[in-house]
Design a protein around this motif. Structure first.
Motif, short mmCIF file in Angstrom:
data_model
loop_
_atom_site.label_atom_id
_atom_site.label_comp_id
_atom_site.label_asym_id
_atom_site.label_seq_id
_atom_site.Cartn_x
_atom_site.Cartn_y
_atom_site.Cartn_z
N ALA A 35 -16.27 14.52 7.64
CA ALA A 35 -14.97 14.41 6.95
C ALA A 35 -15.04 13.45 5.77
CB ALA A 35 -13.90 13.96 7.94
N SER A 36 -15.86 12.41 5.88
CA SER A 36 -15.95 11.40 4.82
C SER A 36 -16.51 11.99 3.54
CB SER A 36 -16.84 10.23 5.28
OG SER A 36 -16.25 9.56 6.38
N MET A 87 -15.73 3.61 1.79
CA MET A 87 -16.37 2.74 0.81
C MET A 87 -17.22 3.55 -0.17
SD MET A 87 -17.61 -0.57 3.05
CE MET A 87 -16.46 -1.84 3.57
N ILE A 88 -17.95 4.50 0.38
CA ILE A 88 -18.83 5.33 -0.45
C ILE A 88 -18.02 6.29 -1.32
CG2 ILE A 88 -20.62 7.11 -0.40
CD1 ILE A 88 -21.66 5.78 2.19
N SER A 128 -11.94 -4.90 -3.65
CA SER A 128 -12.07 -3.60 -3.00
C SER A 128 -13.51 -3.13 -3.08
CB SER A 128 -11.17 -2.56 -3.69
OG SER A 128 -9.81 -2.86 -3.51
N ILE A 129 -13.98 -2.59 -1.96
CA ILE A 129 -15.27 -1.89 -1.95
C ILE A 129 -14.94 -0.41 -1.76
CG2 ILE A 129 -17.48 -1.60 -0.82
CD1 ILE A 129 -17.33 -4.46 0.14
N GLY A 130 -15.06 0.34 -2.84
CA GLY A 130 -14.63 1.73 -2.77
C GLY A 130 -13.16 1.81 -2.42
N HIS A 131 -12.85 2.57 -1.38
CA HIS A 131 -11.46 2.73 -0.95
C HIS A 131 -11.11 1.84 0.25
CE1 HIS A 131 -11.34 6.86 -3.07
NE2 HIS A 131 -10.67 6.00 -3.78
N VAL A 173 -4.08 5.37 -4.19
CA VAL A 173 -3.23 4.64 -3.24
C VAL A 173 -3.41 5.13 -1.81
CG1 VAL A 173 -0.84 4.27 -2.53
CG2 VAL A 173 -1.49 3.88 -4.90
N ALA A 174 -3.27 6.43 -1.58
CA ALA A 174 -3.36 6.96 -0.21
C ALA A 174 -4.75 6.74 0.37
CB ALA A 174 -3.01 8.44 -0.20
N HIS A 175 -5.78 6.94 -0.44
CA HIS A 175 -7.15 6.77 0.04
C HIS A 175 -7.44 5.30 0.40
CE1 HIS A 175 -7.22 10.57 -2.16
NE2 HIS A 175 -8.23 10.92 -1.39
N LEU A 176 -6.94 4.38 -0.43
CA LEU A 176 -7.10 2.96 -0.13
C LEU A 176 -6.37 2.58 1.15
CD1 LEU A 176 -6.82 1.30 -3.65
CD2 LEU A 176 -8.58 0.73 -1.96
#
Length: 274
Positions: free
Chosen positions: A103-104, A205-206, A218-221, A55-58
């Protein structure tokens, strides 16, 4: 997918309203609007039955996607009034994205509460500076030398990726600490948004690629449906916020920005300790 039809309709209306609010904030304070978008998107994804681990990441990843067009629109509005440090943005065009990219690679291994905690701590520090330091106080009258400024750009990109913001909160603090007018800082912050958000979106996304329990489209997050719903409203409202910013004095703009950050920090803290 969970949630009744009425809940889904109310959620869509709330997201549209959040888009308008984030657009006004983008123009008013030079921020991407993530402070409004992240908690609302978090609630929306929960209603959709999203795995709590995502949830938080999305919310953060989708917020960054919305920030891209919103801050571009905001920066155009400020530039039309002759504001914004284009030279600083040009210097940061590599350093800010570099911080985002680093950071990603880390963010996928960080819990949602950590993301929220970073947001709260940074918001409180910035608000304290705006509210309690003496009027006109700054560390120096000019921005620091290139190596220091470049490092600040990297740090802004790095921290902003965890917060799901366009970097405007941090840049406003940086520029005003070094004697730059608040209106100039706000305009520059708007231009900073795409430097943070574009690589940030790709990173989220990655990091979430192939994740189970995320909403459809959704594409990844990054959720494309929420992005498509919110972004047009945010873009529509951004020039309105820019107009309001230039009608306020520098001090009133600082106080308004600080109070906004305090309200967001309180809201995020409630989520952490819930």
């Amino acid at each position: 997918m969970q949630g009744s039809t009425l809940e889904l309709v109310m959620m869509a209306a709330t997201l549209a309203g959040a888009g308008l609010a984030s657009g006004v904030l983008s123009g008013l304070f030079g921020v991407g609007g993530g402070a409004i978008l992240v908690p609302i998107l978090s609630a929306a994804f929960a209603v959709l039955g999203t795995d709590p681990a995502h949830v938080a990441h999305l919310a953060v990843g989708t917020s960054l996607g919305i920030i891209v067009p919103t801050t571009i629109q905001s920066y155009k509005a400020h530039r039309s009034r002759g504001m914004g440090n284009a030279a600083l943005l040009k210097r940061w065009r590599l350093f800010v994205p570099a911080g985002v990219i680093v950071a990603s690679f880390i963010v996928g291994f960080v819990s949602g509460d950590v993301l929220r905690s970073v947001f709260v701590v940074v918001a409180v520090v910035i608000a304290a500076k705006m509210l309690f330091l003496p009027k006109g106080w700054y560390l120096a009258k000019d921005l620091p030398s290139k190596p220091v400024t470049d490092g600040v750009g990297f740090g802004i990109g790095f921290i902003s990726t965890f917060m799901g913001i366009g970097g405007g909160n941090l840049n406003n603090l940086f520029m005003t600490l070094f004697g730059q007018p608040m209106h100039q800082a706000v305009a520059t912050s708007a231009g900073l948004g795409p430097l943070v958000a574009i690589p940030g979106v790709i990173g989220y996304m990655i990091s979430g690629w192939g994740a189970d329990g995320v909403p459809p489209l959704s594409i990844g997050h990054v959720n494309l449906a929420a992005l498509a719903l919110v972004a047009p409203f945010a873009m529509l409202a951004a020039p309105i916020g820019a107009t309001l910013a230039h009608k306020l004095s520098a001090r009133k703009l600082e106080i308004a920005f600080a109070l906004f950050l305090v309200s967001v920090a309180v809201r995020m803290s409630m989520d952490i300790f819930a």
